[in-house]
Design a protein around this motif. Structure first.
Motif, short mmCIF file in Angstrom:
data_model
loop_
_atom_site.label_atom_id
_atom_site.label_comp_id
_atom_site.label_asym_id
_atom_site.label_seq_id
_atom_site.Cartn_x
_atom_site.Cartn_y
_atom_site.Cartn_z
N ASP A 162 0.86 -1.19 0.00
CA ASP A 162 0.00 0.00 0.00
C ASP A 162 0.89 1.24 0.00
O ASP A 162 1.78 1.37 0.85
N PRO A 163 0.70 2.17 -0.95
CA PRO A 163 1.57 3.34 -1.01
C PRO A 163 1.51 4.22 0.25
O PRO A 163 2.40 5.03 0.48
N ASN A 164 0.47 4.04 1.06
CA ASN A 164 0.34 4.83 2.29
C ASN A 164 0.83 4.08 3.53
O ASN A 164 0.62 4.53 4.66
N VAL A 165 1.49 2.95 3.34
CA VAL A 165 1.95 2.13 4.46
C VAL A 165 3.01 2.87 5.28
O VAL A 165 3.77 3.69 4.74
N ASP A 166 3.03 2.59 6.57
CA ASP A 166 4.06 3.14 7.45
C ASP A 166 5.41 2.58 7.00
O ASP A 166 5.53 1.37 6.80
N PRO A 167 6.42 3.41 6.84
CA PRO A 167 7.73 2.91 6.40
C PRO A 167 8.37 1.91 7.36
O PRO A 167 9.28 1.17 6.99
N ASN A 168 7.88 1.87 8.59
CA ASN A 168 8.41 0.93 9.58
C ASN A 168 7.53 -0.30 9.77
O ASN A 168 7.80 -1.12 10.64
N ALA A 169 6.48 -0.43 8.95
CA ALA A 169 5.57 -1.57 9.08
C ALA A 169 6.32 -2.86 8.78
O ALA A 169 7.24 -2.90 7.96
N LYS A 170 5.89 -3.92 9.45
CA LYS A 170 6.56 -5.22 9.35
C LYS A 170 5.67 -6.27 8.69
O LYS A 170 4.45 -6.13 8.66
N LEU A 171 6.28 -7.31 8.19
CA LEU A 171 5.54 -8.46 7.66
C LEU A 171 4.83 -9.15 8.83
O LEU A 171 5.48 -9.59 9.78
N SER A 172 3.50 -9.26 8.76
CA SER A 172 2.74 -9.86 9.86
C SER A 172 2.99 -11.35 9.98
O SER A 172 2.75 -11.94 11.04
N GLY A 173 3.50 -11.98 8.94
CA GLY A 173 3.76 -13.41 8.97
C GLY A 173 5.07 -13.81 9.62
O GLY A 173 5.41 -14.99 9.66
N LEU A 174 5.81 -12.84 10.13
CA LEU A 174 7.08 -13.15 10.80
C LEU A 174 6.94 -12.92 12.30
O LEU A 174 6.43 -11.90 12.73
N SER A 175 7.40 -13.88 13.07
CA SER A 175 7.45 -13.70 14.52
C SER A 175 8.76 -14.25 15.06
O SER A 175 9.37 -15.15 14.47
N THR A 176 9.20 -13.69 16.17
CA THR A 176 10.49 -14.06 16.78
C THR A 176 10.26 -14.35 18.26
O THR A 176 10.46 -13.48 19.10
N PRO A 177 9.83 -15.58 18.59
CA PRO A 177 9.58 -15.91 19.99
C PRO A 177 10.81 -15.83 20.88
O PRO A 177 10.71 -15.63 22.08
N ASP A 178 12.00 -15.97 20.28
CA ASP A 178 13.25 -15.77 21.01
C ASP A 178 14.32 -15.37 20.00
O ASP A 178 14.07 -15.30 18.81
N ASP A 179 15.52 -15.09 20.50
CA ASP A 179 16.60 -14.58 19.64
C ASP A 179 17.06 -15.54 18.56
O ASP A 179 17.71 -15.13 17.60
N TYR A 180 16.74 -16.82 18.72
CA TYR A 180 17.25 -17.80 17.75
C TYR A 180 16.14 -18.63 17.11
O TYR A 180 16.41 -19.70 16.57
N THR A 181 14.90 -18.11 17.14
CA THR A 181 13.78 -18.77 16.48
C THR A 181 13.03 -17.76 15.63
O THR A 181 12.62 -16.71 16.13
N LEU A 182 12.87 -18.08 14.36
CA LEU A 182 12.11 -17.26 13.42
C LEU A 182 10.97 -18.11 12.90
O LEU A 182 11.20 -19.18 12.33
N ILE A 183 9.73 -17.65 13.10
CA ILE A 183 8.57 -18.36 12.59
C ILE A 183 8.03 -17.58 11.39
O ILE A 183 7.82 -16.37 11.47
#
Length: 197
Positions: A162-183
């Motif tokens: 979206d051209p009006n998206v916040d420049p700091n918006a993140k992919l909602s499909g990524l999560s980091t439950p801890d420093d060494y796990t990426l879901i």
């Protein structure tokens, strides 16, 4: 670790060190090219052609992985940066920064465990947040990255277009439950997602 794997790892490290040395030489030569306007006349006829190349290919743009979509830059980047996985000459995938990549039953969600001990050149630890932040930056339309579509299968990608998206918006499909796990949650099943990594 087998002797063969150890040799491959040492060879890969040597290639990276050579590429980093070449990049350092290139950066020093670029820095040395700076001069005052009086010096420009004296050096305008210089035949200095300091270039960086890998396999006779030169980068056409800056060496930012998410903003490189041409072969010359891609070859250099492969020697400068380590990814989650790599492929050997026979096409076999090897885990690099990733310790494991585990899909759920329908391949719509992947849990990526990272190896500890990887560091950036400034000494900062490589963590799951490093990947989540970088991938979100690459996917966000405000950052105009040439390879942003590579992240189109991750949930939240369409919203970041979206051209009006916040420049700091993140992919909602990524999560980091801890420093060494990426879901990573995908828009639809994708059994070859680990190969795309």
């Amino acid at each position: 670790m087998s002797t063969s794997e150890e040799k491959t790892m040492k060879r890969n490290m040597l290639h990276r060190l050579v590429a980093m040395a070449a990049a350092g030489t290139m950066l020093m030569s670029v820095a040395a090219c700076g001069s005052s306007s009086d010096d420009n006349a004296a050096t305008s006829n210089s035949s200095d052609t300091s270039l960086i190349s890998v396999n006779n290919s030169e980068p056409q743009n800056g060496l930012i992985p998410s903003d490189t979509n041409e072969m010359g830059g891609g070859k250099v980047i492969r020697y400068l940066f380590e990814g989650l996985v790599s492929f050997d000459a026979k096409g076999k995938q090897h885990l690099e920064v990733a310790e494991s990549i585990t899909p759920n039953e329908d391949a719509t969600k992947y849990t990526i465990k990272l190896k500890k001990g990887w560091k950036f050149t400034n000494g900062e630890a490589v963590t799951s947040h490093s990947f989540a932040d970088t991938w979100s930056f690459a996917a966000n339309v405000k950052n105009a990255q040439k390879t942003s579509s590579r992240f189109s299968t991750i949930k939240g990608y369409d919203e970041l277009q979206d051209p009006n998206v916040d420049p700091n918006a993140k992919l909602s499909g990524l999560s980091t439950p801890d420093d060494y796990t990426l879901i990573v949650e995908l828009n639809k099943p994708d059994s070859v997602f680990p190969t795309k990594l």
